[in-house]
Design an enzyme around this catalytic site. Structure first.
Site, short mmCIF file in Angstrom:
data_model
loop_
_atom_site.label_atom_id
_atom_site.label_comp_id
_atom_site.label_asym_id
_atom_site.label_seq_id
_atom_site.Cartn_x
_atom_site.Cartn_y
_atom_site.Cartn_z
CE1 TYR A 141 31.25 41.57 30.99
CE2 TYR A 141 32.34 43.67 31.34
CZ TYR A 141 32.34 42.29 31.43
OH TYR A 141 33.44 41.63 31.93
CG ASP A 236 27.40 48.76 36.00
OD1 ASP A 236 28.30 49.57 36.30
OD2 ASP A 236 27.62 47.60 35.59
CE LYS A 264 35.02 50.42 32.18
NZ LYS A 264 35.88 49.66 31.33
N1 PMP Z 1 30.08 47.44 34.54
C1 PMP Z 1 30.22 48.10 33.38
C2 PMP Z 1 29.11 48.97 32.91
C3 PMP Z 1 31.39 47.98 32.64
O1 PMP Z 1 31.51 48.63 31.48
C4 PMP Z 1 32.43 47.18 33.13
C5 PMP Z 1 33.74 46.98 32.38
N2 PMP Z 1 33.83 47.50 31.15
C6 PMP Z 1 32.24 46.51 34.34
C7 PMP Z 1 31.06 46.67 35.02
C8 PMP Z 1 33.32 45.64 34.91
O2 PMP Z 1 34.40 46.41 35.33
P1 PMP Z 1 35.85 45.76 35.43
O3 PMP Z 1 36.29 45.43 34.07
O4 PMP Z 1 36.66 46.84 36.10
O5 PMP Z 1 35.72 44.58 36.33
#
Ligand code: PMP
Length: 431
Positions: A141, A236, A264
Protein backbone atom coordinates in the site's frame (compact mmCIF):
# COMPACT_ATOMS: atom_id res chain seq x y z
CA UNK A 1 -22.10 11.38 25.85
CA UNK A 2 -21.80 7.61 25.37
CA UNK A 3 -19.91 5.92 22.55
CA UNK A 4 -23.21 4.76 21.06
CA UNK A 5 -24.60 8.27 20.91
CA UNK A 6 -21.38 9.59 19.42
CA UNK A 7 -21.35 6.79 16.88
CA UNK A 8 -24.82 7.55 15.58
CA UNK A 9 -24.00 11.25 15.39
CA UNK A 10 -20.76 10.43 13.58
CA UNK A 11 -22.53 8.19 11.10
CA UNK A 12 -25.04 10.92 10.40
CA UNK A 13 -22.40 13.45 9.43
CA UNK A 14 -19.40 11.45 8.12
CA UNK A 15 -19.43 8.55 5.64
CA UNK A 16 -19.22 5.42 7.77
CA UNK A 17 -18.76 7.67 10.78
CA UNK A 18 -15.06 7.90 10.07
CA UNK A 19 -12.34 9.89 8.34
CA UNK A 20 -10.45 6.75 7.21
CA UNK A 21 -12.27 3.49 6.38
CA UNK A 22 -10.57 0.82 8.51
CA UNK A 23 -11.57 2.75 11.63
CA UNK A 24 -15.19 1.74 11.03
CA UNK A 25 -14.44 -1.82 12.25
CA UNK A 26 -15.93 -3.34 9.09
CA UNK A 27 -13.52 -6.29 9.21
CA UNK A 28 -14.16 -7.22 12.83
CA UNK A 29 -17.26 -7.65 14.93
CA UNK A 30 -18.35 -4.91 17.26
CA UNK A 31 -18.58 -1.16 17.13
CA UNK A 32 -15.61 1.17 17.15
CA UNK A 33 -15.09 2.79 20.54
CA UNK A 34 -14.46 6.53 20.62
CA UNK A 35 -11.08 7.54 21.93
CA UNK A 36 -10.80 10.33 24.45
CA UNK A 37 -7.08 10.28 25.16
CA UNK A 38 -3.82 8.46 24.95
CA UNK A 39 -1.38 8.02 27.82
CA UNK A 40 2.01 6.58 26.89
CA UNK A 41 1.38 2.99 25.85
CA UNK A 42 -2.34 3.14 26.66
CA UNK A 43 -5.43 4.48 24.99
CA UNK A 44 -8.57 5.51 26.86
CA UNK A 45 -12.03 5.23 25.32
CA UNK A 46 -15.19 7.27 25.90
CA UNK A 47 -16.33 4.78 28.52
CA UNK A 48 -13.16 5.45 30.48
CA UNK A 49 -11.74 2.00 29.68
CA UNK A 50 -7.95 1.93 29.44
CA UNK A 51 -6.48 -0.38 26.79
CA UNK A 52 -2.90 -1.38 26.06
CA UNK A 53 -2.41 0.30 22.69
CA UNK A 54 -0.65 -1.82 20.08
CA UNK A 55 -1.86 0.33 17.19
CA UNK A 56 0.07 3.45 18.15
CA UNK A 57 -1.88 5.51 15.62
CA UNK A 58 -0.85 2.99 12.92
CA UNK A 59 2.85 3.56 13.48
CA UNK A 60 3.68 7.21 14.14
CA UNK A 61 3.67 6.96 17.93
CA UNK A 62 6.97 5.16 18.41
CA UNK A 63 7.34 7.14 21.65
CA UNK A 64 3.76 6.42 22.73
CA UNK A 65 1.01 8.98 23.29
CA UNK A 66 1.78 12.50 24.45
CA UNK A 67 5.49 11.95 25.03
CA UNK A 68 6.60 14.83 27.32
CA UNK A 69 9.42 16.01 25.01
CA UNK A 70 7.14 16.02 21.97
CA UNK A 71 4.35 17.78 23.83
CA UNK A 72 6.79 20.43 25.11
CA UNK A 73 8.21 21.01 21.63
CA UNK A 74 4.73 21.34 20.13
CA UNK A 75 3.61 23.73 22.87
CA UNK A 76 6.65 25.92 22.29
CA UNK A 77 6.12 25.92 18.54
CA UNK A 78 2.40 26.66 18.74
CA UNK A 79 2.99 29.82 20.75
CA UNK A 80 5.07 31.22 17.89
CA UNK A 81 2.38 30.64 15.29
CA UNK A 82 0.84 27.59 13.70
CA UNK A 83 1.69 28.09 10.05
CA UNK A 84 3.74 30.60 8.11
CA UNK A 85 3.63 29.46 4.50
CA UNK A 86 7.29 30.41 4.47
CA UNK A 87 10.46 28.51 5.26
CA UNK A 88 11.30 28.22 8.96
CA UNK A 89 14.36 27.03 10.87
CA UNK A 90 12.60 23.90 12.12
CA UNK A 91 12.30 22.62 8.55
CA UNK A 92 16.03 22.87 8.08
CA UNK A 93 16.66 21.18 11.41
CA UNK A 94 14.34 18.29 10.65
CA UNK A 95 15.71 17.96 7.10
CA UNK A 96 19.26 17.69 8.45
CA UNK A 97 18.24 15.05 10.97
CA UNK A 98 16.41 13.02 8.33
CA UNK A 99 19.30 13.14 5.85
CA UNK A 100 21.74 12.12 8.56
CA UNK A 101 19.76 8.90 8.95
CA UNK A 102 19.42 8.31 5.20
CA UNK A 103 22.89 9.32 3.99
CA UNK A 104 22.27 8.21 0.39
CA UNK A 105 20.01 11.26 0.09
CA UNK A 106 21.18 14.86 -0.16
CA UNK A 107 17.85 16.63 -0.17
CA UNK A 108 14.36 16.12 1.20
CA UNK A 109 10.97 17.62 0.37
CA UNK A 110 8.34 17.73 3.13
CA UNK A 111 4.66 16.93 2.63
CA UNK A 112 1.69 16.57 4.99
CA UNK A 113 1.09 12.82 4.55
CA UNK A 114 2.64 9.62 3.32
CA UNK A 115 0.29 9.62 0.35
CA UNK A 116 1.57 12.98 -0.78
CA UNK A 117 5.15 11.84 -0.33
CA UNK A 118 4.56 8.88 -2.62
CA UNK A 119 2.67 11.01 -5.13
CA UNK A 120 5.60 13.44 -5.25
CA UNK A 121 8.21 10.70 -5.53
CA UNK A 122 6.42 8.95 -8.39
CA UNK A 123 5.91 12.20 -10.29
CA UNK A 124 9.56 13.05 -9.75
CA UNK A 125 10.66 9.64 -11.02
CA UNK A 126 8.54 10.10 -14.14
CA UNK A 127 9.89 13.60 -14.67
CA UNK A 128 13.51 12.54 -14.25
CA UNK A 129 13.35 9.44 -16.44
CA UNK A 130 10.88 10.88 -18.95
CA UNK A 131 9.10 7.53 -18.80
CA UNK A 132 5.54 6.77 -17.75
CA UNK A 133 5.22 3.23 -16.42
CA UNK A 134 5.46 2.39 -12.72
CA UNK A 135 5.77 -1.02 -11.06
CA UNK A 136 4.21 -1.86 -7.71
CA UNK A 137 3.66 -5.09 -5.80
CA UNK A 138 0.49 -6.86 -4.84
CA UNK A 139 -0.26 -6.29 -1.18
CA UNK A 140 1.89 -3.16 -0.91
CA UNK A 141 0.00 0.00 0.00
CA UNK A 142 1.38 3.36 -0.96
CA UNK A 143 -1.41 5.64 0.17
CA UNK A 144 -4.48 6.57 -1.82
CA UNK A 145 -2.64 7.82 -4.89
CA UNK A 146 -5.01 7.18 -7.83
CA UNK A 147 -2.51 5.38 -10.02
CA UNK A 148 -1.31 3.14 -7.19
CA UNK A 149 -4.72 2.02 -5.94
CA UNK A 150 -4.26 -1.26 -7.71
CA UNK A 151 -4.16 -4.75 -6.33
CA UNK A 152 -3.52 -6.53 -9.61
CA UNK A 153 -4.63 -9.93 -10.74
CA UNK A 154 -3.12 -13.31 -10.19
CA UNK A 155 -1.17 -13.40 -13.44
CA UNK A 156 2.58 -12.99 -13.43
CA UNK A 157 2.42 -9.38 -14.49
CA UNK A 158 -0.90 -7.72 -15.06
CA UNK A 159 -1.93 -4.33 -16.24
CA UNK A 160 -3.23 -2.47 -13.26
CA UNK A 161 -6.94 -2.58 -12.71
CA UNK A 162 -8.17 0.01 -10.21
CA UNK A 163 -9.25 -1.37 -6.83
CA UNK A 164 -11.33 1.70 -6.13
CA UNK A 165 -14.31 3.10 -7.89
CA UNK A 166 -13.58 6.62 -9.03
CA UNK A 167 -10.15 5.76 -10.42
CA UNK A 168 -10.34 5.76 -14.21
CA UNK A 169 -8.82 2.64 -15.76
CA UNK A 170 -6.72 4.98 -17.87
CA UNK A 171 -4.98 6.22 -14.70
CA UNK A 172 -3.79 2.75 -13.79
CA UNK A 173 -2.95 1.47 -17.24
CA UNK A 174 0.56 2.68 -16.64
CA UNK A 175 0.83 0.72 -13.39
CA UNK A 176 2.30 -2.77 -13.53
CA UNK A 177 1.50 -5.03 -10.59
CA UNK A 178 3.73 -7.94 -9.65
CA UNK A 179 3.61 -10.54 -6.88
CA UNK A 180 6.11 -10.06 -4.07
CA UNK A 181 8.94 -12.56 -3.66
CA UNK A 182 8.77 -13.60 -7.32
CA UNK A 183 12.13 -13.02 -9.01
CA UNK A 184 11.01 -14.57 -12.28
CA UNK A 185 8.01 -12.26 -12.62
CA UNK A 186 10.16 -9.19 -12.06
CA UNK A 187 12.86 -10.37 -14.46
CA UNK A 188 10.23 -11.11 -17.08
CA UNK A 189 8.61 -7.69 -16.82
CA UNK A 190 11.97 -5.92 -17.05
CA UNK A 191 12.95 -8.03 -20.03
CA UNK A 192 9.77 -6.99 -21.84
CA UNK A 193 9.30 -3.41 -20.70
CA UNK A 194 12.38 -2.38 -18.71
CA UNK A 195 13.10 0.63 -20.86
CA UNK A 196 9.59 2.02 -20.30
CA UNK A 197 9.68 1.78 -16.51
CA UNK A 198 10.10 5.10 -14.71
CA UNK A 199 10.01 3.64 -11.22
CA UNK A 200 9.61 0.51 -9.20
CA UNK A 201 8.05 1.21 -5.83
CA UNK A 202 8.07 -1.26 -2.97
CA UNK A 203 7.64 -1.29 0.76
CA UNK A 204 10.99 -2.95 1.52
CA UNK A 205 9.23 -4.26 4.62
CA UNK A 206 5.70 -4.83 3.31
CA UNK A 207 3.49 -4.16 6.32
CA UNK A 208 0.09 -3.39 4.85
CA UNK A 209 -1.06 -6.93 4.14
CA UNK A 210 0.32 -8.67 7.14
CA UNK A 211 4.08 -8.47 7.43
CA UNK A 212 5.46 -10.04 4.28
CA UNK A 213 9.16 -10.09 5.04
CA UNK A 214 11.11 -10.11 1.80
CA UNK A 215 14.33 -11.96 1.12
CA UNK A 216 17.42 -9.72 0.98
CA UNK A 217 18.30 -11.34 -2.31
CA UNK A 218 14.95 -10.39 -3.83
CA UNK A 219 15.44 -6.75 -2.86
CA UNK A 220 18.96 -6.87 -4.31
CA UNK A 221 17.61 -8.25 -7.57
CA UNK A 222 15.20 -5.32 -7.77
CA UNK A 223 18.11 -2.93 -7.26
CA UNK A 224 20.15 -4.61 -10.00
CA UNK A 225 17.31 -4.64 -12.52
CA UNK A 226 16.42 -1.01 -11.84
CA UNK A 227 20.06 0.02 -12.27
CA UNK A 228 20.40 -1.94 -15.49
CA UNK A 229 17.28 -0.42 -17.03
CA UNK A 230 17.54 3.14 -15.71
CA UNK A 231 14.42 2.69 -13.56
CA UNK A 232 14.30 4.52 -10.25
CA UNK A 233 13.96 2.26 -7.20
CA UNK A 234 11.64 3.85 -4.64
CA UNK A 235 11.64 2.44 -1.13
CA UNK A 236 8.38 3.37 0.53
CA UNK A 237 9.48 3.57 4.14
CA UNK A 238 6.40 5.30 5.50
CA UNK A 239 6.12 2.50 8.07
CA UNK A 240 9.68 1.16 8.25
CA UNK A 241 11.53 4.48 8.24
CA UNK A 242 12.91 5.38 11.71
CA UNK A 243 11.08 2.26 12.95
CA UNK A 244 13.16 -0.83 12.23
CA UNK A 245 16.38 1.21 12.43
CA UNK A 246 17.06 4.96 12.32
CA UNK A 247 17.62 4.67 8.58
CA UNK A 248 14.83 2.14 8.11
CA UNK A 249 15.19 -0.73 5.67
CA UNK A 250 17.60 1.36 3.61
CA UNK A 251 20.01 1.02 6.52
CA UNK A 252 19.15 -2.58 7.41
CA UNK A 253 19.46 -3.95 3.88
CA UNK A 254 22.40 -1.69 2.89
CA UNK A 255 20.67 -1.35 -0.48
CA UNK A 256 20.77 2.14 -1.95
CA UNK A 257 17.42 3.16 -3.41
CA UNK A 258 17.02 6.16 -5.72
CA UNK A 259 14.24 7.73 -3.68
CA UNK A 260 12.79 7.06 -0.24
CA UNK A 261 9.38 8.10 1.03
CA UNK A 262 8.73 8.46 4.74
CA UNK A 263 5.84 9.58 6.94
CA UNK A 264 4.28 8.64 10.28
CA UNK A 265 7.21 8.75 12.77
CA UNK A 266 8.78 11.75 11.05
CA UNK A 267 5.83 13.81 12.29
CA UNK A 268 5.68 12.35 15.80
CA UNK A 269 1.88 12.19 15.54
CA UNK A 270 1.47 15.37 13.49
CA UNK A 271 0.68 15.17 9.76
CA UNK A 272 4.06 14.93 7.98
CA UNK A 273 5.54 12.99 5.12
CA UNK A 274 8.66 13.47 3.04
CA UNK A 275 10.53 12.14 0.07
CA UNK A 276 14.26 12.31 -0.44
CA UNK A 277 17.08 11.39 -2.76
CA UNK A 278 20.36 12.53 -4.27
CA UNK A 279 20.58 16.20 -5.27
CA UNK A 280 20.80 15.33 -8.96
CA UNK A 281 17.34 13.77 -8.70
CA UNK A 282 15.71 16.07 -6.16
CA UNK A 283 16.79 19.19 -8.03
CA UNK A 284 14.33 18.26 -10.77
CA UNK A 285 11.66 19.47 -8.34
CA UNK A 286 10.20 22.95 -8.64
CA UNK A 287 11.53 25.59 -8.16
CA UNK A 288 14.92 24.12 -9.24
CA UNK A 289 13.42 21.99 -11.96
CA UNK A 290 10.29 21.28 -13.97
CA UNK A 291 8.56 18.69 -11.71
CA UNK A 292 5.84 20.45 -9.76
CA UNK A 293 5.16 19.74 -6.12
CA UNK A 294 3.74 22.04 -3.45
CA UNK A 295 1.73 22.23 -0.21
CA UNK A 296 0.19 25.04 1.85
CA UNK A 297 1.00 23.30 5.12
CA UNK A 298 4.16 21.46 4.00
CA UNK A 299 7.00 22.09 6.44
CA UNK A 300 4.50 23.28 9.02
CA UNK A 301 6.43 24.57 12.06
CA UNK A 302 4.39 22.69 14.66
CA UNK A 303 4.66 19.42 12.79
CA UNK A 304 8.38 19.95 12.24
CA UNK A 305 8.85 20.56 15.98
CA UNK A 306 7.10 17.27 16.79
CA UNK A 307 9.29 15.46 14.27
CA UNK A 308 12.52 16.92 15.62
CA UNK A 309 11.62 16.02 19.21
CA UNK A 310 10.70 12.49 18.14
CA UNK A 311 13.90 11.86 16.19
CA UNK A 312 15.98 13.32 19.03
CA UNK A 313 14.34 11.01 21.55
CA UNK A 314 14.97 8.05 19.24
CA UNK A 315 18.63 9.03 18.96
CA UNK A 316 19.28 8.25 22.63
CA UNK A 317 21.37 5.19 23.40
CA UNK A 318 19.67 1.83 23.44
CA UNK A 319 16.25 2.90 22.15
CA UNK A 320 16.10 0.48 19.23
CA UNK A 321 17.50 -2.35 21.35
CA UNK A 322 14.78 -1.67 23.89
CA UNK A 323 12.06 -1.64 21.22
CA UNK A 324 13.41 -4.89 19.87
CA UNK A 325 13.42 -6.52 23.30
CA UNK A 326 9.83 -5.47 23.96
CA UNK A 327 8.81 -6.69 20.52
CA UNK A 328 10.48 -10.03 21.22
CA UNK A 329 8.69 -10.34 24.55
CA UNK A 330 5.36 -9.65 22.91
CA UNK A 331 6.04 -12.08 20.06
CA UNK A 332 7.11 -14.85 22.43
CA UNK A 333 3.99 -14.42 24.57
CA UNK A 334 1.63 -14.36 21.59
CA UNK A 335 3.26 -17.47 20.15
CA UNK A 336 2.91 -19.28 23.46
CA UNK A 337 -0.77 -18.35 23.67
CA UNK A 338 -1.46 -19.60 20.14
CA UNK A 339 0.19 -22.91 20.95
CA UNK A 340 -1.60 -23.22 24.29
CA UNK A 341 -4.95 -22.96 22.53
CA UNK A 342 -3.98 -25.06 19.51
CA UNK A 343 -4.60 -22.17 17.18
CA UNK A 344 -2.56 -22.55 13.99
CA UNK A 345 -0.45 -19.50 13.40
CA UNK A 346 2.77 -17.67 14.02
CA UNK A 347 4.03 -14.24 14.87
CA UNK A 348 6.05 -12.44 12.22
CA UNK A 349 8.23 -9.71 13.66
CA UNK A 350 10.72 -7.12 12.61
CA UNK A 351 11.85 -5.22 15.70
CA UNK A 352 8.84 -3.44 17.13
CA UNK A 353 6.51 -4.37 14.24
CA UNK A 354 4.54 -7.59 14.64
CA UNK A 355 1.96 -9.48 12.66
CA UNK A 356 -0.29 -12.13 14.13
CA UNK A 357 -0.43 -14.56 11.22
CA UNK A 358 -3.39 -16.82 11.92
CA UNK A 359 -2.76 -19.59 9.45
CA UNK A 360 -0.84 -22.85 9.49
CA UNK A 361 2.55 -23.32 7.89
CA UNK A 362 5.34 -20.94 7.07
CA UNK A 363 4.58 -17.25 7.25
CA UNK A 364 3.76 -16.00 3.74
CA UNK A 365 6.04 -13.67 1.77
CA UNK A 366 3.45 -12.81 -0.87
CA UNK A 367 -0.09 -11.49 -0.71
CA UNK A 368 -1.77 -14.37 -2.55
CA UNK A 369 -0.47 -16.79 0.07
CA UNK A 370 -2.53 -15.17 2.81
CA UNK A 371 -5.60 -17.32 3.42
CA UNK A 372 -9.06 -16.21 4.55
CA UNK A 373 -9.07 -18.24 7.75
CA UNK A 374 -7.01 -15.66 9.64
CA UNK A 375 -9.49 -12.87 8.93
CA UNK A 376 -12.37 -15.05 9.97
CA UNK A 377 -10.82 -15.95 13.32
CA UNK A 378 -9.50 -12.45 13.94
CA UNK A 379 -12.95 -10.99 13.31
CA UNK A 380 -14.25 -13.02 16.25
CA UNK A 381 -11.16 -12.56 18.41
CA UNK A 382 -10.95 -8.78 18.15
CA UNK A 383 -14.01 -7.89 20.28
CA UNK A 384 -12.79 -10.24 23.01
CA UNK A 385 -9.40 -8.56 23.02
CA UNK A 386 -11.07 -5.20 23.33
CA UNK A 387 -13.18 -6.46 26.24
CA UNK A 388 -10.01 -7.51 28.01
CA UNK A 389 -8.30 -4.16 27.48
CA UNK A 390 -6.16 -4.84 24.41
CA UNK A 391 -6.32 -2.34 21.56
CA UNK A 392 -5.24 -4.02 18.35
CA UNK A 393 -5.93 -2.98 14.77
CA UNK A 394 -9.45 -3.82 13.56
CA UNK A 395 -8.17 -5.95 10.68
CA UNK A 396 -6.25 -9.19 10.43
CA UNK A 397 -4.10 -7.63 7.72
CA UNK A 398 -2.72 -4.92 9.96
CA UNK A 399 0.44 -5.12 12.01
CA UNK A 400 0.91 -4.22 15.67
CA UNK A 401 3.40 -1.65 16.91
CA UNK A 402 5.30 -1.43 20.18
CA UNK A 403 6.45 1.95 21.48
CA UNK A 404 9.10 3.11 23.93
CA UNK A 405 6.23 4.00 26.27
CA UNK A 406 5.47 0.31 26.64
CA UNK A 407 7.34 -1.69 29.22
CA UNK A 408 7.46 -5.27 30.44
CA UNK A 409 4.41 -4.63 32.60
CA UNK A 410 2.21 -3.31 29.80
CA UNK A 411 3.40 -5.99 27.39
CA UNK A 412 2.52 -8.64 29.96
CA UNK A 413 -0.85 -6.97 30.47
CA UNK A 414 -1.39 -7.16 26.71
CA UNK A 415 -0.41 -10.82 26.74
CA UNK A 416 -2.80 -11.63 29.57
CA UNK A 417 -5.61 -9.92 27.66
CA UNK A 418 -4.66 -11.79 24.52
CA UNK A 419 -4.64 -15.15 26.29
CA UNK A 420 -8.03 -14.46 27.88
CA UNK A 421 -9.56 -13.30 24.59
CA UNK A 422 -8.10 -16.24 22.71
CA UNK A 423 -9.39 -18.70 25.27
CA UNK A 424 -12.90 -17.37 24.71
CA UNK A 425 -12.56 -17.47 20.93
CA UNK A 426 -10.43 -20.53 20.29
CA UNK A 427 -13.01 -23.16 21.18
CA UNK A 428 -15.03 -22.38 18.09
CA UNK A 429 -11.88 -21.66 16.05
CA UNK A 430 -10.50 -25.15 16.19
CA UNK A 431 -13.75 -27.02 15.99
N1 PMP B 1 2.95 4.18 2.27
C1 PMP B 1 2.88 3.24 3.21
C2 PMP B 1 3.87 2.12 3.20
C3 PMP B 1 1.91 3.30 4.20
O1 PMP B 1 1.84 2.34 5.13
C4 PMP B 1 1.00 4.37 4.20
C5 PMP B 1 -0.10 4.52 5.24
N2 PMP B 1 -0.29 3.49 6.09
C6 PMP B 1 1.12 5.34 3.20
C7 PMP B 1 2.10 5.21 2.25
C8 PMP B 1 0.18 6.51 3.16
O2 PMP B 1 0.43 7.37 4.23
P1 PMP B 1 -0.73 8.34 4.75
O3 PMP B 1 -1.77 7.51 5.34
O4 PMP B 1 0.00 9.22 5.74
O5 PMP B 1 -1.17 9.14 3.57
Amino acid sequence: MTSNELLSRARAVMPGGVSSPVRAYGAVNGEPPFVTRGEGGFIVDAQGRRHVDLVCSWGPLILGHAHPAVVAAVERAVRDGMSFGATCAAEVELAERVLQRFPFADKVRFTSSGTEAVMGAVRLARGVTKRDRVVKFEGCYHGHVDSLLVKGGSGLATFGKPSSSGVPAAYTELTEVLPLDDSAAVADLFARKGDELAALIIEPMPANAGLLVQRQQFLEELRALCTKHGTLLIFDEVISGFRVAPGGMTELTAITPDLVTVGKIIGGGMPVGAFMGPAATMDHLAPEGPVYHAGTLSGNPVAMAAGIATLDALAQDGVYERLDALGARLAAGLTTALAAHDVPGSVVRMGSVLWLCLQAGDAPRAFHLIGDEGSELYGRLHPQLLNHGLWMAPSAYEVAFVSTAHDEGSIDQALAAFAAGLAETAGSAVS
